[in-house]
Scaffold this motif. Structure first.
Motif, PDB file in Angstrom:
ATOM      1  N   ALA A  36      10.486  37.141  15.888  1.00 43.59           N
ATOM      2  CA  ALA A  36       9.819  35.832  15.859  1.00 43.59           C
ATOM      3  C   ALA A  36      10.751  34.771  15.264  1.00 43.59           C
ATOM      4  N   LYS A  39      12.271  31.829  17.930  1.00 40.17           N
ATOM      5  CA  LYS A  39      11.180  30.935  17.514  1.00 40.17           C
ATOM      6  C   LYS A  39      10.880  29.823  18.511  1.00 40.17           C
ATOM      7  N   TRP A  75       6.808  33.793  20.917  1.00 39.99           N
ATOM      8  CA  TRP A  75       7.271  34.074  19.553  1.00 39.99           C
ATOM      9  C   TRP A  75       6.919  32.930  18.607  1.00 39.99           C
TER      10      TRP A  75
END
Ligand code: HEM
Length: 201
Positions: free
Chosen positions: A134, A138, A143
């Motif tokens: 994640a 990002k 995510w």
């Protein structure tokens, strides 16, 4: 019947891969968290790149270990699940570790605390993968939603960092117990030296 000292070669290789990967993950993770803490003059790109490469290796190793424990010859998944030999012995085992009792309760290959630790490590590793990917991806919508779920980017960094400490402390405890309480198992795991008198369960 199985011996407490059965650590077949595939299990030993996967254990050693975990060990090396964990040391590198913690060292590079520490550096990513506190870049000023550089003792070796390592550069940040190298630390991050190494962290990600090793992440893939340790995750592949985890999948292989799970697959092997179910389908491999010893089918040792049973040692990671509750077994009747261990029933009602959790507190007696704990008392032994705290020096409140002289004899170690007779349990299956792994006692309840060991089983719980090994299973929780597996889940914690995949949790690290979830939070790690994640952070890495990002900007990807999926995510990004995982980042939001954990309360934002700085929160997810903090959680990932805290879980590292969980690994550090539990691994230290594992090393302490194996060296001081179960040295024979250490010799089997690392050098394949089996004791003359096998404890059979
Ligand atoms: C298994 C999959 C893992 C993945 C995909 C992963 C990925 C990442 C990523 C993307 C970062 C942030 C890098 C940056 O901001 O530049 C990071 C930081 C970090 N990782 Fe991992 N990681 C994993 C496992 C682990 C493990 C097993 C440990 C240690 C036990 C660990 C310890 C750390 C630490 C301490 C940081 C710094 C956290 C902070 O920002 O304060 N990671 N990791």
């Amino acid at each position: 019947m199985s011996s407490k000292y059965d650590h077949p070669i595939p299990a030993r290789i996967m254990h050693q891969i975990n060990l090396v990967c964990m040391v590198v993950m913690v060292a590079t993770g520490f550096f990513i968290h506190k870049p000023n803490f550089s003792l070796l003059g390592i550069d940040m790109n190298l630390a991050r790149y190494t962290h990600f490469i090793i992440a893939f290796i340790i995750l592949l190793n985890s999948v292989t270990r799970i697959y092997w424990s179910i389908f491999g010859a010893p089918r040792d998944i049973k040692y990671f699940l509750p077994e009747k030999e261990n029933k009602g012995k959790l507190f007696a085992t704990m008392s032994y570790y705290y020096f409140l009792r002289k004899t170690k309760p007779k349990t299956s290959k792994y006692n309840g605390w060991q089983k719980a630790t090994y299973v929780i490590w597996t889940f914690a590793l995949w949790f690290m993968a979830l939070t790690g990917f994640a952070m890495l991806w990002k900007t990807n919508p999926f995510w990004a939603s995982v980042v939001d779920l954990f309360g934002g980017l700085s929160m997810i960094h903090a959680i990932h960092y805290l879980v590292m400490w969980f690994f550090v402390f539990t691994v230290m405890f594992h090393v302490y117990l194996v060296l001081f309480d179960d040295f024979k198992s250490f010799l089997v795991m690392f050098f394949g030296i089996k004791p003359d008198q096998e404890e059979v369960y």
